[in-house]
Design an enzyme around this catalytic site. Structure first.
Site, PDB file in Angstrom:
ATOM      1  N   LYS A 191     -18.439 -34.947 -26.099  1.00 58.43           N
ATOM      2  CA  LYS A 191     -17.144 -35.007 -26.191  1.00 58.43           C
ATOM      3  C   LYS A 191     -16.514 -36.834 -25.467  1.00 58.43           C
ATOM      4  CE  LYS A 191     -16.381 -34.489 -21.041  1.00 58.43           C
ATOM      5  NZ  LYS A 191     -16.180 -35.295 -20.335  1.00 58.43           N
ATOM      6  N   GLU A 281     -20.536 -42.372 -19.170  1.00 56.33           N
ATOM      7  CA  GLU A 281     -21.043 -41.712 -19.219  1.00 56.33           C
ATOM      8  C   GLU A 281     -21.344 -41.663 -20.945  1.00 56.33           C
ATOM      9  OE1 GLU A 281     -23.975 -40.820 -18.001  1.00 56.33           O
ATOM     10  OE2 GLU A 281     -24.032 -39.500 -16.098  1.00 56.33           O
TER      11      GLU A 281
END
Length: 345
Positions: A191, A281
């Site tokens: 995501k 990330e």
């Protein structure tokens, strides 16, 4: 009451420490920086990462051996790139087996290993089946303020998942369990790629229509790759899937959205990462997912487009035009992946 060590004193590690302290546990918060640990102990603040009052029962440590001594659980909350090094340190000092829970969201480029796999490789006494992951739609800023938040913990070891659920659950922090650690970890990692895309879209000045399409088609990509690897597609319709996707793609709290927004406004990747000052990330995960898609022969056009923006210096507007001009297709083909009968019977 449990004695718990939280490894990683960033915003999310601090927020989870507050949840544990609210539940009456003895919490040791480890930082790799001496000055940060000292500041937390003297001022009860962690201003760079999460500027809230930190409960007195949270004690900060710089010495990892002291932090984990006598604990029943260790919560790993460090960037994915630091997981191996931190686990190597733990391997050298852990004397007894404890429950290992991680709340990191990413995939290691090149090896394409998930965080639970990295942990089990470096901690020789732990199998992947014993590791617990905590994931879901959860901004650290809101968790620290005790605003209602719901997450999922997952492990192939049901007893460990239930232990983690009991450790964290309270009136403001609701915790569900799931046996699909593969789907939970992939949803939490992938995501971030779509959140970068949502930020880029906003940075380009596009509206809600574009972002809604990006989120929806991004979910299809996540499910397509996840199911090709053996995950339950219904996991991507849950909290660590669509829930985390929505919160990360629509909020200024999201580092990945903020990084994408700067990229959409014309900033270069290196400059963006310097401005952020914290781990993003999604950048590392884009590399891993792009490689995964090629190896699994899975179509991921959004991921490919974001990879081109980040690492091939493609113009974001040109990438959007390419996505909008792709060959016509049937949307139900992708929805069928999420509603596959063999997982709903």
């Amino acid at each position: 009451m449990e004695k718990v060590a939280v490894i990683g004193a960033g915003s999310w590690g601090t927020a989870l420490s507050i949840v544990l302290a609210d539940n009456g546990h003895d919490v040791r918060l480890w930082s790799h920086r001496v000055d940060q640990a000292e500041a937390i102990n003297t001022t009860h603040r962690n201003e760079k990462y999460l500027d809230v009052n930190i409960p007195d029962q949270i004690q900060a440590y710089h010495d990892m051996a002291e932090a984990v001594e006598g604990v029943s659980a260790i919560i790993l909350v460090v960037p994915t790139k630091a997981i191996r090094e931190v686990c190597k340190q733990l391997q050298a000092i852990l004397k007894e087996k404890v429950t290992i829970i991680h709340a990191s969201k990413g995939i290691e480029p090149v090896t394409l290993k998930r965080v639970s796999q990295l942990i089990s490789e470096e901690l020789e006494q732990y199998s992947e089946e014993e590791i617990v992951v905590l994931s879901g739609p959860s901004h650290a800023e809101e968790v620290a303020l005790r605003q209602p938040t719901t997450v999922t913990v997952s492990s192939k070891n049901a007893a460990n998942a239930l232990f983690a659920q009991d450790l964290f659950i309270n009136d403001a922090f609701r915790v569900y369990t799931s046996p699909d650690i593969l789907g939970i970890e992939l949803g939490g990692a992938l995501k971030n790629i779509i959140a970068l895309g949502a930020g880029i879209s906003d940075g380009l000045g596009y509206g809600d229509n574009a972002k809604a399409a990006l989120i929806t088609r991004g979910l299809a990509e996540i499910a397509r790759l996840g199911t090709s690897l053996g995950a339950n597609p219904l996991s991507f319709l849950g909290l660590p899937g669509v829930g985390d996707l929505i919160v990360t793609c629509t909020s200024v709290h999201s580092r990945n959205w903020r990084a994408g927004n700067l990229l959409g406004k014309g900033n270069k990747l290196d400059d963006v990462l310097k401005q952020m000052g914290m781990a993003v990330e999604g950048v590392r995960t884009v590399k891993a997912a792009y490689q995964f898609a090629k190896e699994q022969n899975v179509e991921m056009p959004i991921t490919k487009g974001i990879y081109q923006i980040l690492f091939e210096e493609q113009d974001p507007k040109n990438v959007v035009e390419q996505l909008m001009s792709r060959t016509k297709r049937e949307e139900m083909d992708d929805l069928a992946v999420l509603l596959n009968e063999r997982y709903t019977q």
